[in-house]
Design a protein around this motif. Structure first.
Motif, PDB file in Angstrom:
ATOM      1  N   ARG A 146      -0.974   9.594  17.122  1.00 16.32           N
ATOM      2  CA  ARG A 146      -1.212  10.697  16.182  1.00 16.32           C
ATOM      3  C   ARG A 146      -2.070  11.769  16.852  1.00 16.32           C
ATOM      4  NH1 ARG A 146       2.419   9.064  12.071  1.00 16.32           N
ATOM      5  NH2 ARG A 146       2.123   6.827  11.759  1.00 16.32           N
ATOM      6  N   SER A 147      -2.128  12.927  16.207  1.00 16.44           N
ATOM      7  CA  SER A 147      -2.904  14.036  16.784  1.00 16.44           C
ATOM      8  C   SER A 147      -3.813  14.663  15.731  1.00 16.44           C
ATOM      9  CB  SER A 147      -1.963  15.094  17.362  1.00 16.44           C
ATOM     10  OG  SER A 147      -1.063  15.561  16.357  1.00 16.44           O
ATOM     11  N   PRO A 154      -7.467   8.786  20.368  1.00 12.07           N
ATOM     12  CA  PRO A 154      -6.402   8.845  21.388  1.00 12.07           C
ATOM     13  C   PRO A 154      -6.921   9.266  22.769  1.00 12.07           C
ATOM     14  CG  PRO A 154      -5.661   9.864  19.351  1.00 12.07           C
ATOM     15  CD  PRO A 154      -7.137   9.626  19.206  1.00 12.07           C
ATOM     16  N   LEU A 155      -8.010  10.042  22.788  1.00 10.77           N
ATOM     17  CA  LEU A 155      -8.601  10.437  24.071  1.00 10.77           C
ATOM     18  C   LEU A 155      -9.208   9.241  24.789  1.00 10.77           C
ATOM     19  CD1 LEU A 155     -10.518  13.638  22.846  1.00 10.77           C
ATOM     20  CD2 LEU A 155      -8.289  13.576  23.996  1.00 10.77           C
ATOM     21  N   LEU A 190      -1.470   0.855  12.005  1.00  6.14           N
ATOM     22  CA  LEU A 190      -0.503  -0.198  11.681  1.00  6.14           C
ATOM     23  C   LEU A 190       0.898   0.351  11.489  1.00  6.14           C
ATOM     24  CD1 LEU A 190      -2.272  -2.443   8.981  1.00  6.14           C
ATOM     25  CD2 LEU A 190      -1.893  -3.014  11.369  1.00  6.14           C
ATOM     26  N   SER A 191       0.987   1.535  10.856  1.00  6.88           N
ATOM     27  CA  SER A 191       2.285   2.077  10.467  1.00  6.88           C
ATOM     28  C   SER A 191       3.223   2.243  11.656  1.00  6.88           C
ATOM     29  CB  SER A 191       2.111   3.429   9.759  1.00  6.88           C
ATOM     30  OG  SER A 191       1.245   3.326   8.665  1.00  6.88           O
ATOM     31  N   PHE A 192       2.671   2.537  12.827  1.00 11.42           N
ATOM     32  CA  PHE A 192       3.466   2.840  14.019  1.00 11.42           C
ATOM     33  C   PHE A 192       3.985   1.574  14.698  1.00 11.42           C
ATOM     34  CE2 PHE A 192       4.450   4.575  18.195  1.00 11.42           C
ATOM     35  CZ  PHE A 192       4.832   5.885  17.921  1.00 11.42           C
ATOM     36  N   TYR A 193       3.506   0.398  14.265  1.00  8.39           N
ATOM     37  CA  TYR A 193       3.796  -0.822  15.012  1.00  8.39           C
ATOM     38  C   TYR A 193       5.301  -0.981  15.274  1.00  8.39           C
ATOM     39  CZ  TYR A 193       4.403  -5.486  16.644  1.00  8.39           C
ATOM     40  OH  TYR A 193       4.790  -6.541  17.433  1.00  8.39           O
ATOM     41  N   GLY A 194       5.630  -1.225  16.544  1.00  8.26           N
ATOM     42  CA  GLY A 194       6.996  -1.506  16.951  1.00  8.26           C
ATOM     43  C   GLY A 194       7.781  -0.326  17.458  1.00  8.26           C
ATOM     44  N   ARG A 264      -2.405  16.148   9.550  1.00 10.87           N
ATOM     45  CA  ARG A 264      -2.109  14.820   9.026  1.00 10.87           C
ATOM     46  C   ARG A 264      -0.615  14.590   8.799  1.00 10.87           C
ATOM     47  NH1 ARG A 264      -5.079  10.670   9.448  1.00 10.87           N
ATOM     48  NH2 ARG A 264      -4.851   9.920   7.310  1.00 10.87           N
ATOM     49  N   ASN A 265       0.191  15.643   8.865  1.00 12.01           N
ATOM     50  CA  ASN A 265       1.648  15.516   8.713  1.00 12.01           C
ATOM     51  C   ASN A 265       2.057  14.874   7.392  1.00 12.01           C
ATOM     52  OD1 ASN A 265       2.335  16.595  11.350  1.00 12.01           O
ATOM     53  ND2 ASN A 265       1.486  14.692  12.181  1.00 12.01           N
ATOM     54  N   VAL A 266       1.295  15.196   6.363  1.00  7.14           N
ATOM     55  CA  VAL A 266       1.579  14.685   5.031  1.00  7.14           C
ATOM     56  C   VAL A 266       1.050  15.710   4.036  1.00  7.14           C
ATOM     57  CG1 VAL A 266      -0.598  13.405   4.788  1.00  7.14           C
ATOM     58  CG2 VAL A 266       1.442  12.580   3.612  1.00  7.14           C
ATOM     59  N   SER A 267       1.632  15.777   2.850  1.00  4.35           N
ATOM     60  CA  SER A 267       1.197  16.748   1.839  1.00  4.35           C
ATOM     61  C   SER A 267       0.488  16.040   0.684  1.00  4.35           C
ATOM     62  CB  SER A 267       2.402  17.520   1.291  1.00  4.35           C
ATOM     63  OG  SER A 267       3.232  16.652   0.527  1.00  4.35           O
TER      64      SER A 267
END
Length: 432
Positions: A146-147, A154-155, A190-194, A264-267
């Protein structure tokens, strides 16, 4: 020099790293103490946190206190590792000459070899647990793709790296064989797992497989991400009695302008739909979330929207962080940290004041109910335990008087809830 003190700061993900490292040391014949009140060994290793300002300050203060212990002769060697040194290695070497060696977050092999032993790759699933023996933190991935504007993770940790399902199932089986009954599943996301290794989300499948491991009575999920949430996980949660009706999902804000600034890429609408779906598909689910106050650009209207959101959603568990202006993040490069610290804190306090009332009402609704409780410890006149809705150290505990209740630490008991405060429950054993 065969005695080592390991001190872990920061999150449970750091704790898992320390446990794996301690496992390596013990395999090499070292005696290891973890988070001892006083240094006991020849070598001290500080596993640092570098997430936000307060955490960095705690890490520096801990290093300095051990540097003083070294001057007094209580410690012969002082090593520093972890997130802070991963991020600020050069500065630490310049400013802390008392430290004998500085390592990054993932330099375990070098640390082990510098202490004169061979790194054992075959011990990848071996850990020396620092938690009570009946539960363990269970890290399923490293890093984050994520950013988010405010986040330095992430850094420090790099891109998301899922661990293979087969390896994780083996680890779960090994922990269960040692008596671990509860797995606290953790990851930065967790959401990104896999997605990275299987090219599709596999969190639901992983959760089902570790829930099927014999001896695992509770599986609890921490740190999901709202954007792209894997909805098939909810079916697994609802269909497996040993997958706790609990989810830690950091929402951070709710106003559309702030969600955009925070990347956040969400509304706001997405967020409401997500929570509605979770509560519909998993009746009785307890949601833990966090909010950030005072991010650059946050207006009084944005804050009011967040406060109203907290009032309306009535989260079972909620924490708040005043914004920390972290170097090299998107927010640091593109915005001024212009909201005064006292305003950030006032906003955080206002949210927690609301949340305390909500927590009290939610806890009071449990009075009279009989709940399955794991007993974590015995403390003075009380056994201290948790329900399936409570994660260690951050959530409410259940206090059961020792007198009149014969309970066993590390075991599950049926407890009737007799009283409630905002952040604690009181109970008595059924037929106990």
């Amino acid at each position: 020099m065969k005695k080592i003190d390991v001190v872990t700061l920061g999150c449970s993900k750091n704790l898992v790293d320390s446990e794996r490292l301690i496992g390596q040391f013990k395999a090499g014949g070292f005696t290891v103490a973890h988070d001892a009140e006083k240094p006991q060994g020849d070598i001290a290793i500080i596993n640092t946190c570098g997430f936000i300002g307060d955490a960095k300050e705690e890490s520096i203060e801990t290093i300095l206190s051990f540097a003083e212990a070294k001057k007094r002769g209580q410690v012969k060697k002082l090593f520093v590792m972890g997130c802070l040194s991963e991020r600020y290695e050069k500065q630490l070497k310049e400013e802390l000459p008392e430290v004998d060696a500085i390592y990054g977050k993932f330099d375990w092999k070098k640390i082990v070899e510098d202490l004169g032993q061979t790194y054992r790759a075959d011990l990848i699933n071996e850990r020396s647990l620092t938690t009570p023996g009946h539960y363990a933190y269970f890290k399923i991935s490293e890093g984050c793709n994520r950013s988010c504007s405010y986040c330095a993770i992430p850094l420090i940790t790099g891109k998301h790296q899922s661990k293979p399902i087969e390896q994780l199932v083996q680890e779960a089986e090994g922990l269960a064989a040692k008596g671990v009954k509860e797995l606290q599943v953790i990851a930065q996301d967790l959401s990104f797992y896999g997605l990275d290794i299987y090219k599709q989300m596999r969190l639901a499948e992983l959760t089902q497989k570790i829930a099927d491991v014999r001896g695992v009575e509770w599986v609890r999920l921490h740190y999901a991400y709202p954007a792209g949430f894997p909805y098939n996980l909810l079916k697994v949660m609802n269909g497996h009695p040993n997958v706790c009706n609990y989810l830690d999902i950091a929402l951070q804000h709710v106003s559309d302008p702030m969600l955009k600034i925070m990347r956040r890429n969400v509304s706001k609408s997405d967020t409401y739909k997500l929570i509605e779906r979770m509560r519909k598909d998993v009746p009785g689910i307890h949601l833990r979330t966090t909010m950030i106050t005072g991010h650059p650009g946050e207006t009084e209207q944005d804050f009011k929207e967040m406060l109203d959101f907290v009032k309306e959603m009535r989260f079972e568990r909620l924490g708040v962080f005043p914004y920390s202006h972290e170097e090299d993040t998107h927010a640091y490069r593109n915005y001024k940290d212009e909201i005064p610290e006292e305003v950030k804190q006032e906003r955080a306090n206002a949210i927690m004041e609301v949340q305390e009332k909500i927590s009290l009402e939610i806890n009071q609704a449990k009075v009279g109910k009989e709940l399955k409780v794991i007993i974590d410890r015995k403390e003075k006149d009380y056994y201290v335990g948790r329900t399936e809705f409570d994660s260690p150290e951050v959530d409410p505990e259940v206090l059961i008087p020792v007198e009149g209740n014969a309970l066993k630490v590390g075991e599950f008991h049926t407890i009737k809830i007799t009283g409630a405060e905002a952040f604690d429950l009181f109970g008595e054993a059924v037929n106990g």
